[in-house]
Design a protein around this motif. Structure first.
Motif, PDB file in Angstrom:
ATOM      1  N   VAL A  10     -10.329  12.876 -11.914  1.00  0.00           N
ATOM      2  CA  VAL A  10     -11.619  12.033 -12.364  1.00  0.00           C
ATOM      3  C   VAL A  10     -11.150  10.368 -12.346  1.00  0.00           C
ATOM      4  N   VAL A  11      -9.772  10.179 -12.726  1.00  0.00           N
ATOM      5  CA  VAL A  11      -8.942   8.995 -12.860  1.00  0.00           C
ATOM      6  C   VAL A  11      -8.559   8.525 -11.357  1.00  0.00           C
ATOM      7  N   ALA A  12      -8.141   9.350 -10.631  1.00  0.00           N
ATOM      8  CA  ALA A  12      -7.696   8.934  -9.190  1.00  0.00           C
ATOM      9  C   ALA A  12      -8.791   8.052  -8.606  1.00  0.00           C
ATOM     10  N   SER A  13      -8.239   6.949  -7.751  1.00  0.00           N
ATOM     11  CA  SER A  13      -9.201   6.073  -7.307  1.00  0.00           C
ATOM     12  C   SER A  13      -8.569   5.980  -5.847  1.00  0.00           C
ATOM     13  N   GLU A  14      -9.493   5.846  -4.778  1.00  0.00           N
ATOM     14  CA  GLU A  14      -9.010   5.694  -3.434  1.00  0.00           C
ATOM     15  C   GLU A  14      -9.288   4.245  -3.118  1.00  0.00           C
ATOM     16  N   VAL A  15      -8.573   3.707  -2.055  1.00  0.00           N
ATOM     17  CA  VAL A  15      -8.632   2.699  -1.301  1.00  0.00           C
ATOM     18  C   VAL A  15      -8.676   2.561  -0.082  1.00  0.00           C
ATOM     19  N   ASP A  16      -9.628   2.005   0.500  1.00  0.00           N
ATOM     20  CA  ASP A  16     -10.011   1.969   2.098  1.00  0.00           C
ATOM     21  C   ASP A  16      -9.670   0.534   2.500  1.00  0.00           C
ATOM     22  N   TYR A  17      -9.025   0.262   3.347  1.00  0.00           N
ATOM     23  CA  TYR A  17      -8.716  -1.035   4.015  1.00  0.00           C
ATOM     24  C   TYR A  17      -9.208  -1.178   5.392  1.00  0.00           C
ATOM     25  N   GLN A  18      -9.684  -2.372   5.689  1.00  0.00           N
ATOM     26  CA  GLN A  18     -10.029  -2.412   7.101  1.00  0.00           C
ATOM     27  C   GLN A  18     -10.083  -3.914   7.631  1.00  0.00           C
ATOM     28  N   LYS A  19     -10.145  -4.345   8.862  1.00  0.00           N
ATOM     29  CA  LYS A  19      -9.986  -5.518   9.074  1.00  0.00           C
ATOM     30  C   LYS A  19     -11.835  -6.016   8.941  1.00  0.00           C
ATOM     31  N   ALA A  20     -11.762  -7.296   8.656  1.00  0.00           N
ATOM     32  CA  ALA A  20     -13.140  -7.932   8.319  1.00  0.00           C
ATOM     33  C   ALA A  20     -14.096  -7.634   9.647  1.00  0.00           C
ATOM     34  N   LYS A  21     -13.596  -7.817  10.641  1.00  0.00           N
ATOM     35  CA  LYS A  21     -14.100  -7.677  12.103  1.00  0.00           C
ATOM     36  C   LYS A  21     -13.215  -6.999  13.040  1.00  0.00           C
ATOM     37  N   PRO A  50      -1.020 -12.978  20.006  1.00  0.00           N
ATOM     38  CA  PRO A  50      -1.967 -14.125  20.601  1.00  0.00           C
ATOM     39  C   PRO A  50      -1.905 -14.350  22.106  1.00  0.00           C
ATOM     40  N   PRO A  51      -3.046 -14.671  22.601  1.00  0.00           N
ATOM     41  CA  PRO A  51      -3.116 -14.558  23.907  1.00  0.00           C
ATOM     42  C   PRO A  51      -2.782 -15.967  24.370  1.00  0.00           C
ATOM     43  N   LYS A  52      -2.801 -17.248  23.783  1.00  0.00           N
ATOM     44  CA  LYS A  52      -2.109 -18.335  23.955  1.00  0.00           C
ATOM     45  C   LYS A  52      -1.584 -19.126  23.018  1.00  0.00           C
ATOM     46  N   THR A  53      -1.063 -20.383  23.114  1.00  0.00           N
ATOM     47  CA  THR A  53      -0.405 -20.992  22.003  1.00  0.00           C
ATOM     48  C   THR A  53      -1.549 -21.482  20.886  1.00  0.00           C
ATOM     49  N   GLY A  54      -1.146 -21.681  19.690  1.00  0.00           N
ATOM     50  CA  GLY A  54      -2.188 -22.362  18.758  1.00  0.00           C
ATOM     51  C   GLY A  54      -1.782 -21.643  17.345  1.00  0.00           C
ATOM     52  N   VAL A  55      -2.847 -22.159  16.493  1.00  0.00           N
ATOM     53  CA  VAL A  55      -2.954 -21.504  15.355  1.00  0.00           C
ATOM     54  C   VAL A  55      -4.058 -20.465  15.188  1.00  0.00           C
ATOM     55  N   TYR A  56      -3.782 -19.251  14.783  1.00  0.00           N
ATOM     56  CA  TYR A  56      -5.057 -18.204  14.475  1.00  0.00           C
ATOM     57  C   TYR A  56      -5.185 -18.011  13.184  1.00  0.00           C
ATOM     58  N   THR A  57      -6.241 -17.907  12.594  1.00  0.00           N
ATOM     59  CA  THR A  57      -6.651 -17.157  11.182  1.00  0.00           C
ATOM     60  C   THR A  57      -7.834 -16.132  11.418  1.00  0.00           C
ATOM     61  N   ASP A  69     -14.493  -5.763  -3.221  1.00  0.00           N
ATOM     62  CA  ASP A  69     -13.919  -5.945  -1.879  1.00  0.00           C
ATOM     63  C   ASP A  69     -12.862  -7.078  -2.254  1.00  0.00           C
ATOM     64  N   VAL A  70     -11.530  -7.073  -1.747  1.00  0.00           N
ATOM     65  CA  VAL A  70     -10.683  -8.161  -1.964  1.00  0.00           C
ATOM     66  C   VAL A  70     -10.399  -8.742  -0.410  1.00  0.00           C
ATOM     67  N   HIS A  71     -10.586 -10.119  -0.551  1.00  0.00           N
ATOM     68  CA  HIS A  71     -10.651 -10.909   0.890  1.00  0.00           C
ATOM     69  C   HIS A  71      -9.199 -11.653   0.862  1.00  0.00           C
ATOM     70  N   LYS A  72      -8.547 -11.331   2.086  1.00  0.00           N
ATOM     71  CA  LYS A  72      -7.416 -11.716   2.362  1.00  0.00           C
ATOM     72  C   LYS A  72      -7.411 -12.730   3.706  1.00  0.00           C
ATOM     73  N   SER A  73      -6.557 -13.581   3.711  1.00  0.00           N
ATOM     74  CA  SER A  73      -6.764 -14.326   5.322  1.00  0.00           C
ATOM     75  C   SER A  73      -5.505 -14.129   6.019  1.00  0.00           C
ATOM     76  N   LEU A  74      -5.303 -13.622   7.093  1.00  0.00           N
ATOM     77  CA  LEU A  74      -4.477 -13.652   8.015  1.00  0.00           C
ATOM     78  C   LEU A  74      -3.967 -15.032   8.764  1.00  0.00           C
ATOM     79  N   CYS A  75      -2.969 -15.382   9.034  1.00  0.00           N
ATOM     80  CA  CYS A  75      -2.655 -16.490   9.828  1.00  0.00           C
ATOM     81  C   CYS A  75      -1.433 -16.441  10.406  1.00  0.00           C
ATOM     82  N   GLY A  76      -1.545 -16.845  11.681  1.00  0.00           N
ATOM     83  CA  GLY A  76      -0.368 -16.862  12.650  1.00  0.00           C
ATOM     84  C   GLY A  76      -0.246 -18.085  13.485  1.00  0.00           C
ATOM     85  N   THR A  77       0.845 -18.572  14.015  1.00  0.00           N
ATOM     86  CA  THR A  77       1.151 -19.423  15.106  1.00  0.00           C
ATOM     87  C   THR A  77       1.882 -19.086  16.177  1.00  0.00           C
ATOM     88  N   ALA A  78       1.250 -19.318  17.333  1.00  0.00           N
ATOM     89  CA  ALA A  78       2.075 -18.857  18.487  1.00  0.00           C
ATOM     90  C   ALA A  78       2.426 -20.331  19.125  1.00  0.00           C
TER      91      ALA A  78
END
Length: 136
Positions: A10-21, A50-57, A69-78
């Motif tokens: 009863v107290v067990a909880s499940e979590v599913d995570y996925q990309k926003a898009k 990344p397909p080319k240089t730049g900042v991606y979020t 729902d918990v929203h997180k931001s992914l960020c990377g720089t190429a």
């Protein structure tokens, strides 16, 4: 004993995570969906291609079966790595139809990372798409 098992279920909880898009390139999450029981933990891998240089979020949503729902931001720089060819162009000598000639060049990796490479006909995906559309 059986009442303890029922209470745990009863107290067990499940979590599913996925990309926003789907296709939120250049990020991917593996595994893209999962289930966690009480007291469990799981490591997920976020890859950045990344397909080319730049900042991606890109947003990422962790969706709990409770409806939260918990929203997180992914960020990377190429950036460009210091990888060069020893020649700006390469000319292969004339040859007859039944023979072949070859020429070579050298790739220099002056960066601090391992360089994975492949030869392509076009500078980027946009140029490749433009060329494809010319022949359609």
């Amino acid at each position: 004993m059986s009442s303890e098992v029922e209470e745990e279920q009863v107290v067990a909880s499940e979590v599913d995570y996925q990309k926003a898009k789907e296709g939120a390139a250049p990020f991917s999450v593996d595994p893209s969906i999962g289930t966690l029981g009480v007291g469990e933990a799981m490591q997920v891998t976020v890859e950045f291609h990344p397909p080319k240089t730049g900042v991606y979020t890109s947003p990422m949503i962790v969706h709990y079966d409770t409806g939260e729902d918990v929203h997180k931001s992914l960020c990377g720089t190429a950036v460009n790595a210091d990888i060069r060819l020893d020649k700006s162009s390469l000319t292969v000598e004339k040859t007859s139809l039944t023979l072949s000639k070859q020429s070579s060049l050298v790739i220099h990796n002056q960066s601090g990372i391992t360089a994975h490479f492949q030869w392509k006909r076009f500078v980027d995906e946009e140029e490749e798409e433009r060329q494809k559309l010319r022949f359609v």
